[in-house]
Design a protein around this motif. Structure first.
Motif, short mmCIF file in Angstrom:
data_model
loop_
_atom_site.label_atom_id
_atom_site.label_comp_id
_atom_site.label_asym_id
_atom_site.label_seq_id
_atom_site.Cartn_x
_atom_site.Cartn_y
_atom_site.Cartn_z
N ASP A 131 50.00 44.64 36.73
CA ASP A 131 51.22 43.88 36.51
C ASP A 131 50.87 42.40 36.54
O ASP A 131 50.26 41.93 37.51
N PHE A 132 51.24 41.67 35.49
CA PHE A 132 50.83 40.27 35.39
C PHE A 132 51.30 39.44 36.59
O PHE A 132 50.54 38.65 37.15
N ASP A 133 52.54 39.61 36.99
CA ASP A 133 53.08 38.83 38.11
C ASP A 133 52.30 39.07 39.39
O ASP A 133 52.06 38.15 40.17
N ASP A 134 51.89 40.32 39.60
CA ASP A 134 51.09 40.63 40.79
C ASP A 134 49.68 40.05 40.66
O ASP A 134 49.08 39.61 41.64
N LEU A 135 49.17 40.07 39.43
CA LEU A 135 47.81 39.62 39.18
C LEU A 135 47.61 38.15 39.53
O LEU A 135 46.64 37.77 40.18
N VAL A 136 48.55 37.31 39.12
CA VAL A 136 48.39 35.87 39.36
C VAL A 136 48.59 35.51 40.82
O VAL A 136 48.22 34.42 41.25
N LYS A 137 49.16 36.42 41.59
CA LYS A 137 49.29 36.20 43.03
C LYS A 137 48.04 36.66 43.78
O LYS A 137 47.81 36.23 44.90
N LYS A 138 47.27 37.50 43.14
CA LYS A 138 46.10 38.10 43.79
C LYS A 138 44.91 37.16 43.82
O LYS A 138 44.10 37.19 44.75
N PHE A 139 44.79 36.31 42.80
CA PHE A 139 43.63 35.42 42.70
C PHE A 139 44.05 33.96 42.74
O PHE A 139 45.04 33.58 42.12
N ALA A 140 43.28 33.15 43.47
CA ALA A 140 43.56 31.72 43.55
C ALA A 140 43.37 31.08 42.18
O ALA A 140 42.38 31.33 41.50
N LEU A 141 44.34 30.28 41.78
CA LEU A 141 44.27 29.62 40.48
C LEU A 141 43.62 28.25 40.61
O LEU A 141 43.79 27.56 41.61
N GLU A 142 42.88 27.87 39.58
CA GLU A 142 42.23 26.57 39.54
C GLU A 142 42.52 25.89 38.22
O GLU A 142 42.81 26.55 37.22
N GLU B 216 38.68 32.99 37.73
CA GLU B 216 37.45 33.48 37.15
C GLU B 216 37.55 34.95 36.81
O GLU B 216 37.99 35.77 37.61
N LEU B 217 37.11 35.29 35.60
CA LEU B 217 37.11 36.68 35.16
C LEU B 217 36.24 37.53 36.08
O LEU B 217 36.53 38.71 36.32
N ASP C 187 27.28 40.58 31.64
CA ASP C 187 26.66 39.42 32.27
C ASP C 187 27.28 38.12 31.77
O ASP C 187 27.39 37.14 32.53
N GLU C 188 27.71 38.08 30.51
CA GLU C 188 28.43 36.91 30.01
C GLU C 188 29.76 36.77 30.74
O GLU C 188 30.15 35.69 31.18
N ALA C 189 30.47 37.89 30.86
CA ALA C 189 31.79 37.89 31.48
C ALA C 189 31.73 37.47 32.95
O ALA C 189 32.70 36.92 33.49
N MET C 190 30.60 37.71 33.59
CA MET C 190 30.46 37.38 35.02
C MET C 190 30.10 35.92 35.25
O MET C 190 30.10 35.45 36.39
N ASN C 191 29.77 35.18 34.19
CA ASN C 191 29.46 33.76 34.35
C ASN C 191 30.68 33.01 34.88
O ASN C 191 31.81 33.26 34.46
N GLU C 192 30.45 32.08 35.79
CA GLU C 192 31.56 31.41 36.46
C GLU C 192 32.43 30.57 35.53
O GLU C 192 33.56 30.22 35.87
N LEU C 193 31.94 30.24 34.34
CA LEU C 193 32.74 29.45 33.42
C LEU C 193 33.87 30.24 32.78
O LEU C 193 34.87 29.67 32.34
N VAL C 194 33.73 31.55 32.71
CA VAL C 194 34.71 32.39 32.02
C VAL C 194 35.94 32.57 32.90
O VAL C 194 35.84 33.01 34.04
N ILE C 195 37.09 32.25 32.35
CA ILE C 195 38.32 32.39 33.12
C ILE C 195 39.38 33.16 32.35
O ILE C 195 39.35 33.25 31.13
N MET C 196 40.29 33.73 33.10
CA MET C 196 41.52 34.28 32.56
C MET C 196 42.56 33.19 32.77
O MET C 196 42.93 32.87 33.91
N ALA C 197 43.01 32.58 31.70
CA ALA C 197 43.91 31.43 31.78
C ALA C 197 45.37 31.88 31.71
O ALA C 197 45.74 32.69 30.86
N VAL C 198 46.18 31.32 32.61
CA VAL C 198 47.60 31.65 32.65
C VAL C 198 48.48 30.41 32.45
O VAL C 198 49.71 30.50 32.51
N GLY C 199 47.85 29.27 32.22
CA GLY C 199 48.62 28.05 32.01
C GLY C 199 47.75 26.92 31.51
O GLY C 199 46.53 27.04 31.39
#
Length: 319
Positions: free
Chosen positions: A118-129, A151-152, A201-213
């Motif tokens: 659930d998207f609403d639960d997801l954005v509460k689960k991880f700290a946003l930067e 981060e993904l 391994d690409e997806a685990m790189n710290e630069l990759v993010i799931m953006a919500v805003g």
């Protein structure tokens, strides 16, 4: 005392950002010994935009190589989102059909337990930067965007894929009521749903993010609401929008543009000024809002952080 150490990839916005955007869309974090505190004005603004303020931290670093942020108007008015239209300037006017309420993301494939997020639960689960990244389109234009996301790699760890999973595959929502162009059957139309993928391994790189805003507010519909991928060293089409499905697989996904035209678009899509598109040069780029072109940077300027991922590969063949 605890201090945040600036990463090599971090870039700070230049103070020429417009006052209107600064007053209404932005705030800067106060960097202290052990706390990061957002101002009351941004908390109020973000609350209205339904982002989880308590998880949000803005980072303002001291990188001397400042880049100028593109304006909110530029970022939200020049969009490739074929599900609405191929006209970049019209996407913002047509995106009202996208309904992001009760958004769900299906997760399956080589994973311990398939589930629906659930998207609403997801954005509460991880700290946003806030992540200020260069964004380079394969068409030769670019911009600098202050994304908000997580981060993904953190999501992948939470999902617990099997060791046999070598790739992660993404799909944009398929719904031709929300995305009118998905119903088109004329010659040249994309085969939907839109698909993209990365090696694990690409997806685990710290630069990759799931953006919500972006710019301190929820993701605009024309930019891929409510959640999209951002892979800053690759051409923009890899950063798939409005994600509704994530799959883990041991086979390389056939991404949409590679399927449509494999001679022009490969799986990796790394920004490489030495490898031209068959129909135009990639050696230079035009930043939105500027007249003169500038040199394209290898891996879009993130070579130090990602070049190791492609050691030994022929980047002219694996484009």
């Amino acid at each position: 005392m605890n201090f945040i150490k600036r990463k090599t990839w971090q870039i700070s916005e230049n103070e020429v950002t417009s006052k209107e955007l600064f007053d209404n869309r932005r705030t800067f974090l106060k960097l202290g010994a052990a706390s990061l505190v957002a101002s009351g004005s941004i908390i109020e603004a973000l609350a209205k935009e339904q982002l989880p303020v308590q998880n949000l931290k803005f980072i303002k670093d001291n990188n001397p190589n400042n880049l100028v942020l593109n304006t909110y108007e530029q970022i939200t008015s020049h969009n490739n989102f074929y599900e609405f239209t191929t006209n970049q300037s019209r996407v913002k006017d047509l995106a009202y059909t996208l309904n992001t309420n009760n958004w769900k993301i299906e997760v399956d494939g080589l994973i311990e337990k398939p589930l629906t997020l659930d998207f609403d639960d997801l954005v509460k689960k991880f700290a946003l930067e806030e992540r200020i990244y260069r964004f380079r389109c394969v068409e030769g234009w670019s911009m600098v965007v202050p994304w908000i996301g997580f981060e993904l790699s953190k999501l992948i760890k939470y999902l617990k894929p099997l060791s046999s999973a070598k790739y992660i595959r993404f799909e944009t929502l398929y719904d031709d009521d929300m995305f009118p162009d998905q119903a088109r059957t004329v010659f040249g139309a994309i085969d939907y749903p839109y698909v993209e993928g990365l090696r694990i391994d690409e997806a685990m790189n710290e630069l990759v993010i799931m953006a919500v805003g972006l710019y301190g507010s929820s993701m605009p519909k024309q930019n891929g609401a409510p959640i999209r991928l951002i892979v800053p060293w690759k051409y923009g089409f890899k950063s798939i929008k409005s994600i509704a499905k994530i799959s883990f697989t041991n086979e390389q996904p056939l991404n949409t543009w590679q399927k449509e035209n494999p001679k022009e678009y490969g799986f990796y899509a790394n920004v490489n000024p030495k490898v031209d598109h068959p129909r135009w040069s990639q050696a230079k780029e035009r930043v939105l809002g500027k007249f003169l072109k500038q040199n394209t940077l290898m891996f879009n300027g993130y070579e130090k952080e990602v070049a190791y991922l492609y050691k030994g590969m022929d980047l002219r063949k694996e484009f």
